[in-house]
Design an enzyme around this catalytic site. Structure first.
Site, PDB file in Angstrom:
ATOM      1  N   ASP A  29     -20.443 -35.928 -10.210  1.00 52.70           N
ATOM      2  CA  ASP A  29     -19.381 -34.925 -10.103  1.00 52.70           C
ATOM      3  C   ASP A  29     -18.314 -35.444  -9.149  1.00 52.70           C
ATOM      4  OD1 ASP A  29     -20.386 -33.021 -11.767  1.00 52.70           O
ATOM      5  OD2 ASP A  29     -21.453 -31.924 -10.207  1.00 52.70           O
ATOM      6  N   ASP A 329     -24.092 -29.378  -9.704  1.00 54.93           N
ATOM      7  CA  ASP A 329     -24.268 -28.255  -8.779  1.00 54.93           C
ATOM      8  C   ASP A 329     -24.264 -26.892  -9.478  1.00 54.93           C
ATOM      9  OD1 ASP A 329     -21.642 -28.166  -9.516  1.00 54.93           O
ATOM     10  OD2 ASP A 329     -20.807 -28.418  -7.505  1.00 54.93           O
ATOM     11  N   ASP A 333     -24.767 -27.349 -15.406  1.00 51.84           N
ATOM     12  CA  ASP A 333     -25.175 -28.761 -15.281  1.00 51.84           C
ATOM     13  C   ASP A 333     -26.651 -28.957 -15.574  1.00 51.84           C
ATOM     14  OD1 ASP A 333     -22.709 -29.927 -14.531  1.00 51.84           O
ATOM     15  OD2 ASP A 333     -22.928 -29.126 -12.511  1.00 51.84           O
TER      16      ASP A 333
END
Length: 588
Positions: A29, A329, A333
């Site tokens: 990310d 997070d 995901d």
């Protein structure tokens, strides 16, 4: 595991640590992992005018914007949000919410807005939370003077595409012509190229007969403005990405941000190189299987991606025999975290769903910690290899010596009790010593093992066979020439010779254990004093060996040795170290 906890990594599944050491790809990310996750509005384009937003000019900024536009802007910020402004026990104001929401609410407060007053002034009729597919969120308000108004905010290019009007510099609502669209798109690109996350805020007046049961419209809006939010890159990320590159690990950024913003951050982190490709999620998902397989090795940045784009990328990488680590997070995901060989969830910003789907939780949300996990994983893998190399050497020599001697002479030089002691050295103490070797920076200068690597490598076979040959030849020579060499005579000569062979064999393993600390480097003493367990194991082994030889004769079938016999036994073991060093110079 405790040491990894000290390094801000909570391992939920033990096997994940070793798997991370074999990782060839990290899909990371951006927000909160590569960046600090503390966002602030630093630029704005309100009423078609681009302005810097600093702590010193926010008051003047408010005076430069028409009053009608300021009211709409503050209403949009304080009503169309998932954040909250609360007063804590100390009487201090605290902003709760995602970093993006927090940045917008701080911006609204700096313009003199009152969150509570704005929310009480209008009745909230409908809310559509942020959607990762639509890349926007919206609300419908019932105004105090009557009528309904919709506010929306989200990805700039997507929200702007749904606008047909804009507020100009005089505060008037005018049609959005080609020139205005080009100006706003150029502003979005300018902000994105400066590594700013851009959000567009817009509103529309709804007909009184509009039913709240219907979805909030996607088009027909009036653009209030665009804000650019800065999320600085974390200190040490660029160096960590460089370490990954030298370790043969490909780092890819997967983010929902604008592609220009993603590219700017990726270049700043060292992820995007001249030969790499940045692609948007919608373009990626339209590719065929063959096109994906050809394109994926070059993809370094995927922007405007949905959770399923991330999942598809991970699945395709794994199908190409890559070992993939994924950071995440959010709840969305979870599929990618579950699909990956190792899932890394963020401990601070991560949701409980993401954490439950992950193998390792990064307690400080920092990319540098991910590199530390990879280093620990490689250390675990290498330490197991060291132990196996040491163990196989002991087994091969003990087996050949006892088997060949039993076949040729009818007796074995090593008794059952002696072999049991050797096995204690090999299995218990040896594992304890070699498994506690801490990770070093040198581990991140070699290529990852991946899925196709052989656990027992050619380097290990070279060391095992070379050391086994030396030990076997020495013991064979002692069996054949030992009595004459030490002038042994009388009824106890066989017992004394077998004791010397046993003693020499044990010290061969003691010094071979030191040589096994590094399978390729000649200097095996580097950092040895820092590993107290290793030193303690060697010391205990030597002390117990003296006790077995000198005091436990009846039990262990040994007899006390002279100083010369002790010296020769230890010297034979020590001679294995230069032999091991010479073997390491042989290329494989």
């Amino acid at each position: 595991m405790k040491k990894m906890m000290n390094d801000k990594a909570l391992v939920r599944h033990l096997a994940a640590c070793e798997t991370m050491g074999s990782a060839t790809n990290i899909c990371s990310d951006k927000t909160g992992t590569l960046t600090t996750n503390h966002m602030t509005v630093v630029k704005s384009c309100i009423c078609m005018d681009v302005r810097e937003v600093g702590n010193n000019n926010k008051a003047s900024l408010c005076s430069e914007i028409p009053e009608s536009a300021v009211k709409l802007l503050l209403q949009s910020i304080f009503t169309n949000t998932g954040g909250e402004i609360v007063i804590n026990k100390d009487g201090k104001r605290e902003i709760l919410g995602t970093p993006t929401e927090t940045a917008l609410l701080e911006f609204g407060l700096s313009l003199g807005g009152d969150s509570q007053a704005e929310r009480l002034a209008s009745k909230l009729v409908k809310v559509e939370p942020f959607n990762s597919t639509k890349k926007r969120m919206g609300v419908i308000l019932e105004l105090p003077e009557g009528g309904l108004r919709a506010h929306t905010k989200g990805a700039s290019e997507i929200v702007l595409a749904g606008c047909d009007k804009v507020i100009n510099s005089n505060g008037e609502v005018v049609p959005l012509d080609v020139e205005s669209i080009n100006h706003l798109n150029a502003t979005i690109n300018q902000f994105a190229n400066e590594a700013l996350r851009t959000l567009c805020l817009a509103y529309m007046e709804l007909e009184n007969d509009f039913s709240p049961d219907n979805a909030i419209p996607l088009s027909g809006y009036t653009c209030i403005g665009i804000v650019g939010i800065k999320d600085p890159v974390r200190p040490g990320v660029k160096e960590s990405v460089a370490i990954c590159r030298s370790a043969g690990i490909t780092v890819r950024m997967v983010t929902g941000d604008n592609i220009n913003t993603a590219k700017a951050i990726a270049r700043e982190c060292g992820i995007l190189t001249d030969d790499g490709i940045a692609i948007e999620g919608p373009d990626f998902r339209e590719k065929s299987q063959e096109e994906m397989l050809a394109l994926i090795p070059k993809i370094q940045v995927m922007a405007r991606s949905s959770p399923m784009d991330k999942h598809t990328l991970v699945r395709q990488l794994r199908s190409s025999d890559e070992v993939v680590a994924v950071t995440g997070d959010g709840t969305n995901d979870a599929p990618a975290l579950h699909e990956a060989d190792i899932g890394l969830a963020m401990g601070i910003s991560g949701t409980e769903v993401a954490k439950e789907s992950a193998d390792v939780i990064i307690l400080d949300d920092n990319f540098s910690t991910i590199v530390t996990v990879a280093k620990w994983g490689r250390s675990v893998y290498i330490n197991i290899q060291k132990f196996v190399q040491f163990q196989l050497t002991v087994n091969i020599v003990a087996l050949i010596v006892n088997f060949s001697s039993a076949c040729l002479t009818g007796t074995a030089p090593l008794t059952a009790v002696q072999l049991l002691w050797v096995n204690m050295i090999m299995d218990t103490l040896g594992a304890l010593a070699l498994a506690t070797e801490p990770p070093t920076d040198e581990l991140m200068k070699r290529a990852p093992v991946g899925k196709k690597g052989n656990f027992i490598s050619n380097v290990m076979w070279r060391n095992i066979l070379g050391q086994s040959f030396y030990q076997f030849m020495v013991i064979w020579y002692l069996q054949v020439k030992g009595k004459g060499m030490f002038s042994l005579e009388g009824p106890d000569s066989d017992l004394t010779l077998n004791t010397i062979i046993f003693n020499s064999f044990v010290f061969c393993q003691v010094f071979n254990e030191i040589s096994s600390r590094n399978m390729e480097e000649i200097n095996v003493f580097k950092g040895i004093l820092n590993n107290y367990v290793f030193v303690a194991v060697l010391g205990c082994t030597a002390v117990f060996q003296v006790i077995i030889i000198e005091l436990l004769g009846t039990f262990a079938s040994t007899t006390p040795l002279t100083s010369l016999q002790w010296f020769v036994s230890v010297f034979i073991g020590f001679l294995g170290m230069p032999i091991a060093a010479a073997l390491k110079t042989i290329p494989v």
